[in-house]
Design a protein around this motif. Structure first.
Motif, PDB file in Angstrom:
ATOM      1  N   TYR A  39       0.800  -1.236   0.000  1.00 31.10           N
ATOM      2  CA  TYR A  39       0.000   0.000   0.000  1.00 31.10           C
ATOM      3  C   TYR A  39       0.827   1.278   0.000  1.00 31.10           C
ATOM      4  CZ  TYR A  39      -4.725  -1.753  -0.085  1.00 31.10           C
ATOM      5  OH  TYR A  39      -5.902  -2.310  -0.501  1.00 31.10           O
ATOM      6  N   PRO A  40       1.942   1.329   0.774  1.00 25.08           N
ATOM      7  CA  PRO A  40       2.719   2.593   0.756  1.00 25.08           C
ATOM      8  C   PRO A  40       3.207   2.985  -0.633  1.00 25.08           C
ATOM      9  CG  PRO A  40       3.480   1.138   2.524  1.00 25.08           C
ATOM     10  CD  PRO A  40       2.509   0.348   1.703  1.00 25.08           C
ATOM     11  N   TYR A  41       3.167   2.044  -1.567  1.00 23.52           N
ATOM     12  CA  TYR A  41       3.712   2.320  -2.904  1.00 23.52           C
ATOM     13  C   TYR A  41       2.619   2.551  -3.945  1.00 23.52           C
ATOM     14  CZ  TYR A  41       7.783   0.445  -0.560  1.00 23.52           C
ATOM     15  OH  TYR A  41       8.796   0.237   0.332  1.00 23.52           O
ATOM     16  N   GLU A  42       1.356   2.625  -3.515  1.00 23.16           N
ATOM     17  CA  GLU A  42       0.278   2.598  -4.517  1.00 23.16           C
ATOM     18  C   GLU A  42       0.159   3.876  -5.345  1.00 23.16           C
ATOM     19  OE1 GLU A  42      -3.740   2.268  -3.242  1.00 23.16           O
ATOM     20  OE2 GLU A  42      -3.575   3.883  -1.793  1.00 23.16           O
ATOM     21  N   CYS A  43       0.779   4.971  -4.903  1.00 25.11           N
ATOM     22  CA  CYS A  43       0.748   6.185  -5.732  1.00 25.11           C
ATOM     23  C   CYS A  43       1.959   7.035  -5.402  1.00 25.11           C
ATOM     24  CB  CYS A  43      -0.534   6.979  -5.514  1.00 25.11           C
ATOM     25  SG  CYS A  43      -0.693   7.666  -3.856  1.00 25.11           S
ATOM     26  N   ASP A  44       2.190   8.074  -6.207  1.00 23.54           N
ATOM     27  CA  ASP A  44       3.186   9.066  -5.814  1.00 23.54           C
ATOM     28  C   ASP A  44       2.431  10.326  -5.394  1.00 23.54           C
ATOM     29  OD1 ASP A  44       2.456  10.179  -8.251  1.00 23.54           O
ATOM     30  OD2 ASP A  44       4.400   9.894  -9.206  1.00 23.54           O
ATOM     31  N   GLY A  45       3.014  11.506  -5.525  1.00 27.00           N
ATOM     32  CA  GLY A  45       2.361  12.733  -5.067  1.00 27.00           C
ATOM     33  C   GLY A  45       1.090  13.070  -5.838  1.00 27.00           C
ATOM     34  N   LEU A  46       0.893  12.429  -6.988  1.00 25.27           N
ATOM     35  CA  LEU A  46      -0.324  12.632  -7.778  1.00 25.27           C
ATOM     36  C   LEU A  46      -1.307  11.550  -7.368  1.00 25.27           C
ATOM     37  CD1 LEU A  46      -1.535  14.169 -10.354  1.00 25.27           C
ATOM     38  CD2 LEU A  46      -0.845  12.123 -11.589  1.00 25.27           C
ATOM     39  N   SER A  47      -2.082  11.835  -6.320  1.00 22.43           N
ATOM     40  CA  SER A  47      -2.837  10.754  -5.686  1.00 22.43           C
ATOM     41  C   SER A  47      -4.071  10.322  -6.476  1.00 22.43           C
ATOM     42  CB  SER A  47      -3.235  11.176  -4.276  1.00 22.43           C
ATOM     43  OG  SER A  47      -3.979  12.371  -4.341  1.00 22.43           O
ATOM     44  N   ALA A  48      -4.389  11.043  -7.564  1.00 20.82           N
ATOM     45  CA  ALA A  48      -5.569  10.675  -8.355  1.00 20.82           C
ATOM     46  C   ALA A  48      -5.384   9.320  -9.051  1.00 20.82           C
ATOM     47  CB  ALA A  48      -5.867  11.760  -9.382  1.00 20.82           C
ATOM     48  N   TYR A  49      -4.147   8.890  -9.201  1.00 17.73           N
ATOM     49  CA  TYR A  49      -3.876   7.619  -9.868  1.00 17.73           C
ATOM     50  C   TYR A  49      -3.284   6.651  -8.855  1.00 17.73           C
ATOM     51  CZ  TYR A  49      -4.170  10.534 -14.054  1.00 17.73           C
ATOM     52  OH  TYR A  49      -4.584  11.394 -15.028  1.00 17.73           O
ATOM     53  N   ARG A  50      -3.866   5.473  -8.750  1.00 18.66           N
ATOM     54  CA  ARG A  50      -3.376   4.488  -7.786  1.00 18.66           C
ATOM     55  C   ARG A  50      -3.330   3.097  -8.397  1.00 18.66           C
ATOM     56  NH1 ARG A  50      -4.021   6.557  -2.309  1.00 18.66           N
ATOM     57  NH2 ARG A  50      -4.804   8.671  -2.524  1.00 18.66           N
ATOM     58  N   ALA A  51      -2.312   2.347  -8.028  1.00 21.34           N
ATOM     59  CA  ALA A  51      -2.228   0.938  -8.437  1.00 21.34           C
ATOM     60  C   ALA A  51      -1.260   0.251  -7.494  1.00 21.34           C
ATOM     61  CB  ALA A  51      -1.721   0.825  -9.877  1.00 21.34           C
ATOM     62  N   LEU A  52      -1.560  -0.999  -7.134  1.00 21.75           N
ATOM     63  CA  LEU A  52      -0.624  -1.759  -6.312  1.00 21.75           C
ATOM     64  C   LEU A  52       0.345  -2.489  -7.226  1.00 21.75           C
ATOM     65  CD1 LEU A  52      -2.618  -3.426  -3.396  1.00 21.75           C
ATOM     66  CD2 LEU A  52      -1.213  -1.362  -3.386  1.00 21.75           C
ATOM     67  N   PRO A  53       1.647  -2.469  -6.891  1.00 19.41           N
ATOM     68  CA  PRO A  53       2.583  -3.251  -7.718  1.00 19.41           C
ATOM     69  C   PRO A  53       2.366  -4.737  -7.484  1.00 19.41           C
ATOM     70  CG  PRO A  53       3.725  -2.355  -5.801  1.00 19.41           C
ATOM     71  CD  PRO A  53       2.327  -1.795  -5.767  1.00 19.41           C
ATOM     72  N   TRP A  54       2.814  -5.516  -8.427  1.00 20.83           N
ATOM     73  CA  TRP A  54       2.755  -6.972  -8.324  1.00 20.83           C
ATOM     74  C   TRP A  54       3.654  -7.411  -7.178  1.00 20.83           C
ATOM     75  CZ3 TRP A  54       5.736 -11.087 -11.252  1.00 20.83           C
ATOM     76  CH2 TRP A  54       4.966 -12.273 -11.416  1.00 20.83           C
ATOM     77  N   LEU A  55       4.839  -6.747  -7.109  1.00 22.55           N
ATOM     78  CA  LEU A  55       5.869  -7.090  -6.134  1.00 22.55           C
ATOM     79  C   LEU A  55       6.740  -5.845  -5.966  1.00 22.55           C
ATOM     80  CD1 LEU A  55       6.436 -10.056  -5.090  1.00 22.55           C
ATOM     81  CD2 LEU A  55       8.413 -10.038  -6.622  1.00 22.55           C
ATOM     82  N   ALA A  56       7.231  -5.613  -4.734  1.00 17.07           N
ATOM     83  CA  ALA A  56       8.189  -4.519  -4.529  1.00 17.07           C
ATOM     84  C   ALA A  56       9.473  -5.090  -3.958  1.00 17.07           C
ATOM     85  CB  ALA A  56       7.609  -3.476  -3.579  1.00 17.07           C
ATOM     86  N   VAL A  57      10.604  -4.569  -4.421  1.00 21.13           N
ATOM     87  CA  VAL A  57      11.902  -5.030  -3.905  1.00 21.13           C
ATOM     88  C   VAL A  57      12.722  -3.825  -3.483  1.00 21.13           C
ATOM     89  CG1 VAL A  57      12.109  -7.254  -5.055  1.00 21.13           C
ATOM     90  CG2 VAL A  57      12.699  -5.168  -6.302  1.00 21.13           C
ATOM     91  N   LEU A  58      13.521  -4.020  -2.420  1.00 28.90           N
ATOM     92  CA  LEU A  58      14.346  -2.939  -1.880  1.00 28.90           C
ATOM     93  C   LEU A  58      15.803  -3.384  -1.805  1.00 28.90           C
ATOM     94  CD1 LEU A  58      11.399  -2.877  -0.146  1.00 28.90           C
ATOM     95  CD2 LEU A  58      12.503  -0.804   0.688  1.00 28.90           C
ATOM     96  N   PRO A  59      16.518  -3.341  -2.926  1.00 30.84           N
ATOM     97  CA  PRO A  59      17.926  -3.752  -2.909  1.00 30.84           C
ATOM     98  C   PRO A  59      18.757  -2.740  -2.128  1.00 30.84           C
ATOM     99  CG  PRO A  59      17.404  -2.738  -5.000  1.00 30.84           C
ATOM    100  CD  PRO A  59      16.110  -2.840  -4.254  1.00 30.84           C
ATOM    101  N   GLU A  60      19.953  -3.198  -1.711  1.00 31.16           N
ATOM    102  CA  GLU A  60      20.827  -2.325  -0.923  1.00 31.16           C
ATOM    103  C   GLU A  60      22.148  -2.086  -1.646  1.00 31.16           C
ATOM    104  OE1 GLU A  60      20.826  -3.779   3.081  1.00 31.16           O
ATOM    105  OE2 GLU A  60      21.996  -2.073   3.798  1.00 31.16           O
ATOM    106  N   THR A  61      22.450  -2.912  -2.644  1.00 27.37           N
ATOM    107  CA  THR A  61      23.718  -2.762  -3.374  1.00 27.37           C
ATOM    108  C   THR A  61      23.438  -2.724  -4.874  1.00 27.37           C
ATOM    109  OG1 THR A  61      24.083  -5.130  -3.678  1.00 27.37           O
ATOM    110  CG2 THR A  61      24.892  -4.162  -1.620  1.00 27.37           C
ATOM    111  N   VAL A  62      24.418  -2.176  -5.599  1.00 31.52           N
ATOM    112  CA  VAL A  62      24.306  -2.121  -7.060  1.00 31.52           C
ATOM    113  C   VAL A  62      24.188  -3.536  -7.620  1.00 31.52           C
ATOM    114  CG1 VAL A  62      25.532  -1.489  -9.179  1.00 31.52           C
ATOM    115  CG2 VAL A  62      25.530   0.075  -7.241  1.00 31.52           C
TER     116      VAL A  62
END
Lengths: 496, 496
Positions: A39-62
């Motif tokens: 849910y935290p990723y469902e939109c950016d600052g333009l809140s009129a558009y929302r979608a949940l990603p299939w999957l989110a990943v948070l890598p730490e290295t290149v």
């Protein structure tokens, strides 16, 4: 509204397989797949558009980011990169069938070099954090979007962000020296360098403002500037918007380049005063805030010149901030203007068109007319010196038809900008919000060239698909409203 | 030396057929095919490389240029576009099997707009002519290559030219707003616009400095700046090159951005004095010329600061030009330095490397060592503030082996620049001269991306082939000397 899904690929791969694959090199907490985590990723600052990603990943290295891209590339899975998610055009909107690649953990300042006046940072570092880290050396990073406390430098590069000080110091593209990026197949490329110019094609500038369609930024080297000896702001009140607009051209024509030159109209002034009590004159039709910075001697001379000029152009009241507190207060009203205007109505729609400066008086007049025609209030708060407008359209989404009317009014304002030789976005990007207006801004030849270029970086079209550059098919559907190069479909604009 | 022919296409078309085809829309005097008519085009400012074009054409309208390109595209004939031919890296060198497209007749200033502070011009307009046309409005065009009397704005864009004032005002890319270009198939594309930023990929920056490989420029909109109220130059003499180099970093670190900050070493000083009698101190090991511009108050304050700083860094003599004549005289020596040095030996080879400013002292020391090793004198005259070196290698082509030694010395200097984090060209471009050094500057991933990008604009590879971007094959032949990203093959550079 444009739907993000219609122009993207469908992977057809079991989610469990992908999680397992990512799990071979990412810790479990760096892979988010549950709805509540997404849910935290469902939109950016333009809140009129929302979608949940299939999957989110948070890598730490290149290396982790490279592997993620290699797998997605091999499996044809679309990828959207994301910084702080403060963007205003839906550029970081996730895809329901894609992977969201968060760069939140790339948050280290790698080096500050005071002699070369550069900082090398990871993309997830906040804009303001760079200036804070450089302050002990008397340096700062110039571009200052309103969201600079939160937004990240990687996002700034992706959107070529601006800010109040861009009139004098340029956009993001003018303030970065080098990038390391990953292409969609996970290859790392170094763009630019520590010196003023680099041989080969200018991929550094090309990447800047490409809205995440060409590569994923993993390192940024920015220029730092010396903190000015003095910065001082002048407030001028006008009894007519047209006089304030003309004064903007007057200041610039006189050869003065202010550090910032902002305009707020009556509605914006009231909202800001109610909200933060900045001390603006409530009876003014418009105010200008003109900041000058430089050496002591330079600022003294220019403050004098600017005051004389503003009076010549009909300012009815002029105030020069006498100390840091007063300066901060005057800017506080401007910086809080968006949320302040937001309190006037249940919803607002922030536009971001840019026009040649000399068109300001006519365009503002036409926006007033359009506001009346559509029966929706419009507040204007913007970077006048740059000709970068931010009309804020007030509406109530709960009233049937108001959202649609607001969108139509917004579209007309952007098309007006193009018609007078301007553009549909100054600093917020195209994203998903203004993708139809790109059909107005550009002709077929330009759009084809954009697609050819995208193909040279991302032949499968997996990076942030459906954003920034419309397909020719979409433009054909949107209608042939191309007004570039003087072919105006608005007969009422002939007077411009 | 690299040969232009080896990487280009062979048309295999009777010349008469092409002349006949061009004759349907060009007057006879706009088609040059006789050897004597083609000689003026056999080289650019880099006279070591010469070739006669197969045919030269001089269109006068965009439509004519479009038709020329359409025909060449259809018949697979390579095309080289040319401005004034003042380039220093062989970028405009003709191809023996190709058409030379001269833009000499595109020499009109289309509009000067003082309110938006822009000029819209054709590509064949001379750099200085823009400033002359803007002067009545108190404006000028900032980038000022030494060749500004002769060089054209189209060539400036193609090479992303610099000049003395680029330290403060940026390169060509920072001073242009819009371009109209023709792609190789004759399609016209508009890039950029009159406003600060444009949506879509930044093709404007991409085109700038692309050395004629992506498109043919047919119109340029430049930014104009207000003429500064005052400009004043300070000359400082040093008894050691290292002290002068350190002073450069000192001025910049102090937060002063001079309009120009140039260095000349002992050999260059002697040559300039003998040639134009600028009044330089002959006994100095190095001089700095530091120009400050802006408002009266600002310049007064900064002149004072700069003098103090230069003394702190060990300047043994300081002189501030007291009037326009004295200022012009001091700059005359710098501007005539290349021809002046040219009088010291039968031939000279001008290098154009850029390094991070803080590396100046060490790099200049190493160049002195290399000069001794190769037994060839090297004079240094350069944009010190930018870190943009112009070592001039003196040699005599009539002495067997000297040309080869000069080239080897030049290559070592450029590789030294790359090794310390710099680049092989600051402002003169890669052209044909530095194409091998591109293999040192870039890795395979970057070069592959460059080729993919070229393919997106010119799939047949007909525009200026063999220039600027080496093939991977060429780099493999040249050897794997890639030193980018800290992998130094020069153990002796470990001390940097």
């Amino acid at each position: 509204m444009p739907s993000s899904a219609q122009e993207t690929l469908a992977p057809g791969i079991p989610k469990g397989d992908l999680i397992k694959e990512f799990g071979t090199f990412l810790p479990p907490e760096a892979i988010l797949s549950e709805e509540e985590d997404l849910y935290p990723y469902e939109c950016d600052g333009l809140s009129a558009y929302r979608a949940l990603p299939w999957l989110a990943v948070l890598p730490e290295t290149v290396e982790q980011a490279q592997k993620i891209l290699q797998i997605c590339h091999a499996w044809d899975i679309p990828v959207v990169a994301r910084g702080a998610g403060t963007g205003l055009s839906g550029g970081a909107l996730p895809l329901q069938n894609g992977v969201l690649l968060s760069l939140a953990k790339f948050n280290k300042i790698l080096a500050i070099d005071p002699i070369n006046r550069t900082a090398r940072v990871q993309p997830g570092v906040r804009n303001l954090a760079i200036s804070e880290a450089a302050a002990p050396d008397g340096l700062y990073y110039a571009p200052d979007p309103s969201s600079q406390i939160a937004c990240t430098i990687g996002g700034n590069v992706a959107e070529n962000s601006g800010g109040v000080h861009c009139l004098k110091y340029g956009l993001t593209v003018h303030n970065i020296l080098a990038l390391k990026i990953l292409t969609m197949d996970g290859e790392q490329i170094s763009l630019g360098g520590e010196t003023l110019d680099s041989p080969g094609y200018d991929l550094l500038a090309l990447m800047t403002g490409s809205e995440g369609l060409l590569g994923v930024i993993v390192e940024v080297t920015v220029k730092l500037l010396p903190l000015p000896e003095r910065a001082q702001v002048v407030l001028a009140a006008f009894d007519e918007v047209a006089k304030a607009s003309a004064a903007v051209g007057g200041v610039i024509s006189a050869g003065i380049i202010p550090a910032g030159l902002e305009m707020m109209d009556h509605l914006a002034i009231q909202a800001a005063e109610d909200f933060v009590h900045a001390g603006y004159p409530r009876d003014a039709a418009a105010i200008l805030l003109c900041e000058l910075d430089g050496t002591n001697a330079e600022v003294s001379q220019q403050i004098y010149q600017v005051r004389e000029l503003l009076l010549d152009y009909g300012a009815v009241k002029i105030r020069t901030a006498q100390d840091k507190q007063e300066r901060a207060k005057l800017w506080q009203g401007r910086k809080a203007a968006f949320p302040a205007v937001g309190r006037l109505a249940p919803d607002y729609y922030c536009m971001d068109g840019t026009i040649p400066r000399k068109r300001l008086p006519q365009v503002l007049e036409r926006i007033t007319e359009l506001s009346q025609e559509f029966n929706l209030p419009v507040a204007n708060v913007f970077h006048a010196g740059d000709g970068n407008l931010h009309p804020l359209i007030l509406y109530d989404a709960n009233q049937p038809g108001e959202l649609e009317r607001a969108e139509q009014l917004g579209a007309q304002i952007l098309e007006l900008c193009v018609a007078v030789g301007g553009t549909i976005t100054g600093e917020h990007g195209v994203g998903i919000e203004k993708i139809n207006q790109m059909c107005v801004q550009f002709g077929t030849a330009e759009l084809q060239q954009f697609h050819a270029l995208k193909g040279a970086f991302d032949p499968k079209g997996l990076l942030n698909p459906g954003k920034a550059i419309p397909t020719l098919h979409r433009c054909a559907e949107f209608g042939t409203m191309h007004v570039h190069q003087g072919k105006l479909p608005f007969p009422e604009l002939d007077r411009f």
